[in-house]
Design a protein around this motif. Structure first.
Motif, short mmCIF file in Angstrom:
data_model
loop_
_atom_site.label_atom_id
_atom_site.label_comp_id
_atom_site.label_asym_id
_atom_site.label_seq_id
_atom_site.Cartn_x
_atom_site.Cartn_y
_atom_site.Cartn_z
N LEU A 142 0.85 -1.20 0.00
CA LEU A 142 0.00 0.00 0.00
C LEU A 142 0.88 1.25 0.00
CD1 LEU A 142 -3.22 0.06 0.27
CD2 LEU A 142 -2.79 0.96 2.55
N ALA A 143 1.92 1.24 0.85
CA ALA A 143 2.84 2.38 0.93
C ALA A 143 3.58 2.58 -0.39
CB ALA A 143 3.83 2.16 2.07
N ALA A 144 4.00 1.48 -1.04
CA ALA A 144 4.71 1.58 -2.31
C ALA A 144 3.82 2.21 -3.38
CB ALA A 144 5.19 0.20 -2.74
N ALA A 145 2.56 1.77 -3.45
CA ALA A 145 1.64 2.35 -4.42
C ALA A 145 1.43 3.84 -4.16
CB ALA A 145 0.30 1.60 -4.37
N HIS A 146 1.29 4.19 -2.90
CA HIS A 146 1.14 5.60 -2.52
C HIS A 146 2.32 6.42 -3.04
CE1 HIS A 146 0.43 9.05 0.29
NE2 HIS A 146 1.75 9.08 0.27
N VAL A 147 3.53 5.93 -2.85
CA VAL A 147 4.73 6.66 -3.27
C VAL A 147 4.75 6.83 -4.79
CG1 VAL A 147 7.25 6.47 -3.49
CG2 VAL A 147 6.16 6.11 -1.27
N ILE A 148 4.42 5.78 -5.53
CA ILE A 148 4.44 5.87 -6.99
C ILE A 148 3.45 6.92 -7.49
CG2 ILE A 148 3.94 4.60 -9.12
CD1 ILE A 148 4.99 2.07 -7.64
N TRP A 149 2.26 6.96 -6.88
CA TRP A 149 1.25 7.91 -7.31
C TRP A 149 1.50 9.32 -6.78
CZ3 TRP A 149 -2.62 3.60 -5.99
CH2 TRP A 149 -2.98 2.90 -7.15
N ARG A 150 1.70 9.43 -5.46
CA ARG A 150 1.74 10.75 -4.83
C ARG A 150 3.11 11.42 -4.92
NH1 ARG A 150 -2.63 10.51 -1.12
NH2 ARG A 150 -4.25 9.30 -2.19
N GLU A 151 4.17 10.64 -4.87
CA GLU A 151 5.51 11.22 -4.83
C GLU A 151 6.21 11.19 -6.19
OE1 GLU A 151 6.28 12.78 -2.20
OE2 GLU A 151 4.75 11.97 -0.85
N LEU A 152 5.98 10.13 -6.99
CA LEU A 152 6.64 10.01 -8.28
C LEU A 152 5.77 10.51 -9.44
CD1 LEU A 152 8.41 6.54 -7.94
CD2 LEU A 152 9.17 8.80 -7.17
N GLY A 153 4.49 10.77 -9.15
CA GLY A 153 3.62 11.38 -10.15
C GLY A 153 3.08 10.47 -11.22
#
Length: 266
Positions: free
Chosen positions: A79-90
């Motif tokens: 869940l955290a990895a998906a969040h980073v890809i969407w929210r932090e990596l755009g």
């Protein structure tokens, strides 16, 4: 080398910035050894550190490490990895694909939350509870079963789950990598309460555990006769999950938030 590193609270409450389960997420730009990943996870000292590396342009390799070992499945760090890809990596794609030790996993946007598609883990009933389990619970469990890696102990009073202070040496002596203790929900709309302990994996108590709910979803869906469930993990930090079981898959729904962004220099 410098690698982007984030700490994300997964399965958090929308009202509490310090709820859910914190996972570290490290973005790899080159191959690194398993030994190096394990050292990083020990340095982060969270229940899980996820390592992401882009693969074939539209999917990712994903691995998970506790401070002590690599694991086959981790829901909250996915869940955290998906969040980073969407929210932090755009990344703008609606669905994300992860290649893992548990096969191909999918994360999908679900309004303000994220939905994970994980393999179900049906617990097999044991005829006799391990003696150490009865000792640490202070009573015989109502039902006990064995998943792939975790022991599931069901009691009938949520207060026992919420107040349990287990002897970790007894937990570590059980014939499983981790122990799930659960009871019927004790709040309106809540189907189950649980806690999860895994001292053999370097995680005495995990705040919120996606992999454990792959076991819990099967048990409670069968017992309650419903395939959509609301779950509460009653750790000190607490966490809430929406669950849906379809065939041999469990869909976990949770909220996330970034708590820290930086770089790991290793």
């Amino acid at each position: 080398m410098k690698f982007p590193m984030y700490i994300v609270d997964a399965f958090s409450s929308s009202a509490d910035p310090f709820s859910g389960n914190p996972a570290a997420v490290c973005i790899l730009s080159e191959n690194r050894s398993s030994a190096w990943m394990q050292q990083v996870a020990a340095e982060m000292n969270l229940s899980e550190t996820a390592f992401l590396q882009r693969r074939d342009g539209d999917s990712w390799n994903l691995r998970w490490f506790t401070p002590r070992c690599e694991v086959d499945l981790c829901g909250h760090a996915t869940l955290a990895a998906a969040h980073v890809i969407w929210r932090e990596l755009g990344d703008s794609r609606w669905d994300l694909l992860f290649h893992t030790r548990s096969g191909l996993l999918t994360a999908s946007k679900a309004e303000a939350m994220i939905s994970l598609d994980l393999p179900a883990d049906p617990p097999q009933k044991l005829d006799v509870a391990p003696e150490a389990l009865t000792r640490l619970l202070g009573q015989a469990p109502y039902w006990v079963g064995q998943g792939r890696h975790f022991l599931l102990a069901v009691v009938e009073d949520a207060r026992l789950v919420r107040n349990l202070q287990p002897d970790m040496s007894l937990v570590a002596s059980l014939p499983a990598l981790g122990l799930i203790v659960t009871a019927p929900g004790d709040e309106p709309g809540l189907d189950m309460v649980s806690r999860f302990f895994a001292p053999r994996m370097g995680v005495p108590e995990d705040p919120v555990t996606g992999a454990a709910h792959c076991v819990l979803a099967v048990y409670w869906s069968t017992r309650l006769g419903k395939n959509r469930l609301q779950a509460f993990q009653a750790s000190q930090r607490t966490g809430r999950l929406g669950l849906e079981i379809t065939g041999d898959r469990v869909y976990l729904l949770g909220r996330t938030r970034t708590q820290l962004a930086g770089e790991f220099r290793g």
